[in-house]
Design a protein around this motif. Structure first.
Motif, PDB file in Angstrom:
ATOM      1  N   PHE A 141       0.861  -1.176   0.000  1.00  0.00           N
ATOM      2  CA  PHE A 141       0.000   0.000   0.000  1.00  0.00           C
ATOM      3  C   PHE A 141       0.898   1.227   0.000  1.00  0.00           C
ATOM      4  CE2 PHE A 141      -3.403   2.411   2.708  1.00  0.00           C
ATOM      5  CZ  PHE A 141      -3.791   3.136   1.600  1.00  0.00           C
ATOM      6  N   PHE A 142       0.764   2.067  -1.037  1.00  0.00           N
ATOM      7  CA  PHE A 142       1.581   3.261  -1.205  1.00  0.00           C
ATOM      8  C   PHE A 142       0.701   4.508  -1.092  1.00  0.00           C
ATOM      9  CE2 PHE A 142       3.619  -0.095  -3.715  1.00  0.00           C
ATOM     10  CZ  PHE A 142       4.927  -0.051  -3.243  1.00  0.00           C
ATOM     11  N   MET A 143       1.126   5.500  -0.318  1.00  0.00           N
ATOM     12  CA  MET A 143       0.332   6.710  -0.084  1.00  0.00           C
ATOM     13  C   MET A 143       1.168   7.970  -0.233  1.00  0.00           C
ATOM     14  SD  MET A 143      -1.224   5.150   3.395  1.00  0.00           S
ATOM     15  CE  MET A 143       0.091   3.912   3.391  1.00  0.00           C
ATOM     16  N   LEU A 144       0.505   9.057  -0.597  1.00  0.00           N
ATOM     17  CA  LEU A 144       1.101  10.383  -0.550  1.00  0.00           C
ATOM     18  C   LEU A 144       0.075  11.316   0.072  1.00  0.00           C
ATOM     19  CD1 LEU A 144       3.244  12.324  -3.061  1.00  0.00           C
ATOM     20  CD2 LEU A 144       1.123  13.378  -2.262  1.00  0.00           C
ATOM     21  N   HIS A 145       0.508  12.064   1.105  1.00  0.00           N
ATOM     22  CA  HIS A 145      -0.367  13.017   1.784  1.00  0.00           C
ATOM     23  C   HIS A 145       0.425  14.268   2.141  1.00  0.00           C
ATOM     24  CE1 HIS A 145      -2.791   9.337   2.434  1.00  0.00           C
ATOM     25  NE2 HIS A 145      -3.802  10.182   2.370  1.00  0.00           N
ATOM     26  N   GLN A 146      -0.284  15.290   2.598  1.00  0.00           N
ATOM     27  CA  GLN A 146       0.416  16.463   3.086  1.00  0.00           C
ATOM     28  C   GLN A 146       1.225  16.080   4.317  1.00  0.00           C
ATOM     29  OE1 GLN A 146      -2.009  19.937   3.530  1.00  0.00           O
ATOM     30  NE2 GLN A 146      -0.278  21.251   4.050  1.00  0.00           N
ATOM     31  N   THR A 147       2.416  16.627   4.442  1.00  0.00           N
ATOM     32  CA  THR A 147       3.318  16.304   5.540  1.00  0.00           C
ATOM     33  C   THR A 147       2.625  16.536   6.885  1.00  0.00           C
ATOM     34  OG1 THR A 147       5.186  16.975   4.174  1.00  0.00           O
ATOM     35  CG2 THR A 147       5.577  16.815   6.543  1.00  0.00           C
ATOM     36  N   PRO A 148       2.543  15.506   7.748  1.00  0.00           N
ATOM     37  CA  PRO A 148       1.815  15.644   9.004  1.00  0.00           C
ATOM     38  C   PRO A 148       2.296  16.800   9.889  1.00  0.00           C
ATOM     39  CG  PRO A 148       2.218  13.339   8.555  1.00  0.00           C
ATOM     40  CD  PRO A 148       2.989  14.115   7.523  1.00  0.00           C
ATOM     41  N   ASN A 149       3.597  17.031   9.922  1.00  0.00           N
ATOM     42  CA  ASN A 149       4.126  18.109  10.762  1.00  0.00           C
ATOM     43  C   ASN A 149       4.526  19.325   9.923  1.00  0.00           C
ATOM     44  OD1 ASN A 149       6.188  16.589   9.607  1.00  0.00           O
ATOM     45  ND2 ASN A 149       7.635  17.010  11.261  1.00  0.00           N
ATOM     46  N   TYR A 150       3.780  19.559   8.849  1.00  0.00           N
ATOM     47  CA  TYR A 150       4.045  20.704   7.972  1.00  0.00           C
ATOM     48  C   TYR A 150       4.038  21.999   8.781  1.00  0.00           C
ATOM     49  CZ  TYR A 150       3.488  24.058   4.172  1.00  0.00           C
ATOM     50  OH  TYR A 150       3.646  25.121   3.316  1.00  0.00           O
ATOM     51  N   ASP A 151       5.002  22.882   8.514  1.00  0.00           N
ATOM     52  CA  ASP A 151       5.126  24.152   9.224  1.00  0.00           C
ATOM     53  C   ASP A 151       4.383  25.249   8.448  1.00  0.00           C
ATOM     54  OD1 ASP A 151       5.824  26.415  10.604  1.00  0.00           O
ATOM     55  OD2 ASP A 151       7.988  26.249  10.246  1.00  0.00           O
ATOM     56  N   ARG A 236      12.334  22.376  -0.216  1.00  0.00           N
ATOM     57  CA  ARG A 236      13.195  21.466   0.542  1.00  0.00           C
ATOM     58  C   ARG A 236      13.214  21.832   2.021  1.00  0.00           C
ATOM     59  NH1 ARG A 236      17.017  22.011  -4.103  1.00  0.00           N
ATOM     60  NH2 ARG A 236      16.902  20.086  -5.325  1.00  0.00           N
ATOM     61  N   ALA A 237      13.107  23.134   2.325  1.00  0.00           N
ATOM     62  CA  ALA A 237      13.115  23.584   3.719  1.00  0.00           C
ATOM     63  C   ALA A 237      11.815  23.232   4.438  1.00  0.00           C
ATOM     64  CB  ALA A 237      13.352  25.094   3.780  1.00  0.00           C
ATOM     65  N   ASN A 238      10.716  23.160   3.685  1.00  0.00           N
ATOM     66  CA  ASN A 238       9.401  22.908   4.292  1.00  0.00           C
ATOM     67  C   ASN A 238       8.549  22.090   3.316  1.00  0.00           C
ATOM     68  OD1 ASN A 238       7.404  23.148   6.293  1.00  0.00           O
ATOM     69  ND2 ASN A 238       6.547  24.992   5.356  1.00  0.00           N
ATOM     70  N   PRO A 239       8.889  20.811   3.137  1.00  0.00           N
ATOM     71  CA  PRO A 239       8.198  20.005   2.127  1.00  0.00           C
ATOM     72  C   PRO A 239       6.719  19.825   2.440  1.00  0.00           C
ATOM     73  CG  PRO A 239       9.625  18.630   3.482  1.00  0.00           C
ATOM     74  CD  PRO A 239       9.938  20.045   3.823  1.00  0.00           C
ATOM     75  N   ALA A 240       5.875  20.078   1.450  1.00  0.00           N
ATOM     76  CA  ALA A 240       4.426  19.995   1.634  1.00  0.00           C
ATOM     77  C   ALA A 240       3.933  18.556   1.622  1.00  0.00           C
ATOM     78  CB  ALA A 240       3.726  20.790   0.535  1.00  0.00           C
ATOM     79  N   PHE A 241       4.646  17.663   0.959  1.00  0.00           N
ATOM     80  CA  PHE A 241       4.196  16.285   0.808  1.00  0.00           C
ATOM     81  C   PHE A 241       5.160  15.317   1.471  1.00  0.00           C
ATOM     82  CE2 PHE A 241       2.345  17.667  -3.519  1.00  0.00           C
ATOM     83  CZ  PHE A 241       1.124  17.985  -2.948  1.00  0.00           C
ATOM     84  N   GLU A 242       4.592  14.227   1.958  1.00  0.00           N
ATOM     85  CA  GLU A 242       5.389  13.119   2.456  1.00  0.00           C
ATOM     86  C   GLU A 242       4.678  11.837   2.050  1.00  0.00           C
ATOM     87  OE1 GLU A 242       7.889  11.851   6.463  1.00  0.00           O
ATOM     88  OE2 GLU A 242       6.372  13.407   6.584  1.00  0.00           O
ATOM     89  N   MET A 243       5.445  10.787   1.855  1.00  0.00           N
ATOM     90  CA  MET A 243       4.880   9.526   1.380  1.00  0.00           C
ATOM     91  C   MET A 243       4.985   8.452   2.455  1.00  0.00           C
ATOM     92  SD  MET A 243       6.265   9.578  -2.574  1.00  0.00           S
ATOM     93  CE  MET A 243       7.994   9.367  -2.100  1.00  0.00           C
ATOM     94  N   LEU A 244       4.253   7.375   2.242  1.00  0.00           N
ATOM     95  CA  LEU A 244       4.199   6.287   3.208  1.00  0.00           C
ATOM     96  C   LEU A 244       3.974   4.990   2.451  1.00  0.00           C
ATOM     97  CD1 LEU A 244       4.086   5.821   6.314  1.00  0.00           C
ATOM     98  CD2 LEU A 244       1.615   6.167   6.187  1.00  0.00           C
ATOM     99  N   ARG A 245       4.680   3.960   2.876  1.00  0.00           N
ATOM    100  CA  ARG A 245       4.504   2.654   2.268  1.00  0.00           C
ATOM    101  C   ARG A 245       4.369   1.617   3.382  1.00  0.00           C
ATOM    102  NH1 ARG A 245       9.494   1.405  -1.337  1.00  0.00           N
ATOM    103  NH2 ARG A 245       8.367  -0.569  -1.578  1.00  0.00           N
ATOM    104  N   CYS A 246       3.629   0.546   3.110  1.00  0.00           N
ATOM    105  CA  CYS A 246       3.486  -0.514   4.092  1.00  0.00           C
ATOM    106  C   CYS A 246       3.083  -1.802   3.383  1.00  0.00           C
ATOM    107  CB  CYS A 246       2.467  -0.145   5.173  1.00  0.00           C
ATOM    108  SG  CYS A 246       0.852   0.332   4.549  1.00  0.00           S
ATOM    109  N   ARG A 247       3.047  -2.899   4.133  1.00  0.00           N
ATOM    110  CA  ARG A 247       2.796  -4.207   3.528  1.00  0.00           C
ATOM    111  C   ARG A 247       1.653  -4.923   4.242  1.00  0.00           C
ATOM    112  NH1 ARG A 247       5.850  -6.888   0.005  1.00  0.00           N
ATOM    113  NH2 ARG A 247       7.616  -5.484   0.372  1.00  0.00           N
ATOM    114  N   ALA A 248       0.788  -5.553   3.457  1.00  0.00           N
ATOM    115  CA  ALA A 248      -0.360  -6.270   4.013  1.00  0.00           C
ATOM    116  C   ALA A 248       0.068  -7.630   4.585  1.00  0.00           C
ATOM    117  CB  ALA A 248      -1.417  -6.476   2.943  1.00  0.00           C
TER     118      ALA A 248
END
Length: 248
Positions: A141-151, A236-248
């Motif tokens: 499962f691959f995801m892209l969302h706004q960075t959780p700790n976005y400044d 690069r100083a404040n990336p808006a996106f971050e990704m996440l991957r995991c396995r079932a």
């Protein structure tokens, strides 16, 4: 206004998002790079919108791609693109929260800006479980969302085609955020939650996922060639996106 109503109103204009610098030179190449080789794999593309990633994954060798979105207008646009230039991508209108387990589980699930529409932690976990039910054992499962700790007080993504602002409201999974795509002549805004990092990690684990790994986005070489390296310093100083991957 619900997310479905918002995206129904956007319709085909959603395709324009992918031409903005942040989407074209950071989001898309980073996400597709993380997903990697899908040759011969069955893929379900969650909250597929007008099918941008569905089509890319089919072009990259996926044997079967099914795109699902709650917005009928989005799916109509995706099907129109498929009819004009057939790739064999299948689409369906529906809420992932109501998705039944596939008779033949998928090898890969992809989701860009999907889980942020869960209003509560319970809804978030339920969506994660629905995804898990549709993947084979060991599927990814691959995801892209706004960075959780976005400044939000840091450098803005405005130069790259987007604005992101706190609404002042707090949802069950985190603060509510207004995102605006600065399309030429017709900016489009939508509101969603900014889920806390622990919400992702805890809900995915409870749903049965393992190997939960955060992956940073990167500016593509094409983006540096198009705009120069210095142009991307704020991202690069404040990336808006971050990704996440995991396995079932």
């Amino acid at each position: 206004m619900s997310a479905q109503q918002t995206y129904d109103e956007i319709g085909e204009a959603f395709e324009g998002f992918k031409s903005l610098p942040l989407a074209r030179y950071v989001e898309a190449p980073s996400f597709l790079g993380m997903v990697g080789d899908v040759t011969g794999k069955k893929v379900i593309d969650l909250a597929c919108g007008t099918g941008f990633y569905s089509r890319e994954l089919k072009r990259r060798g996926a044997v079967d791609v099914f795109g699902i979105d709650v917005s009928g207008e989005m799916i109509c646009a995706a099907q129109g693109i498929e009819q004009a230039a057939p790739l064999g991508v299948r689409y369906g209108t529906g809420d992932v929260a109501d998705l039944s387990p596939a008779q033949e589980p998928f090898d890969v699930a992809t989701a860009v800006m999907f889980l942020n529409y869960a209003e509560t932690v319970a809804e978030f976990e339920h969506l994660c479980r629905k995804v898990h039910e549709n993947l084979r054992g060991g599927g990814e499962f691959f995801m892209l969302h706004q960075t959780p700790n976005y400044d939000f007080s840091g450098p803005s993504p405005r130069p790259y085609g987007f604005l992101t602002e706190l609404t002042g409201d707090e949802g069950g999974t985190g603060p509510r955020v207004k995102v605006t795509a600065l399309l030429d002549g017709a900016p489009i805004s939508f509101t969603a939650g900014l889920a806390r990092r622990e919400v992702f990690e805890t809900c995915l684990a409870k749903a049965g996922f393992s190997e939960i790994t955060w992956v940073p986005t990167e500016v593509s070489p094409a983006g540096i060639a198009a705009y120069g390296d210095a142009f991307w310093a704020d991202y690069r100083a404040n990336p808006a996106f971050e990704m996440l991957r995991c396995r079932a």
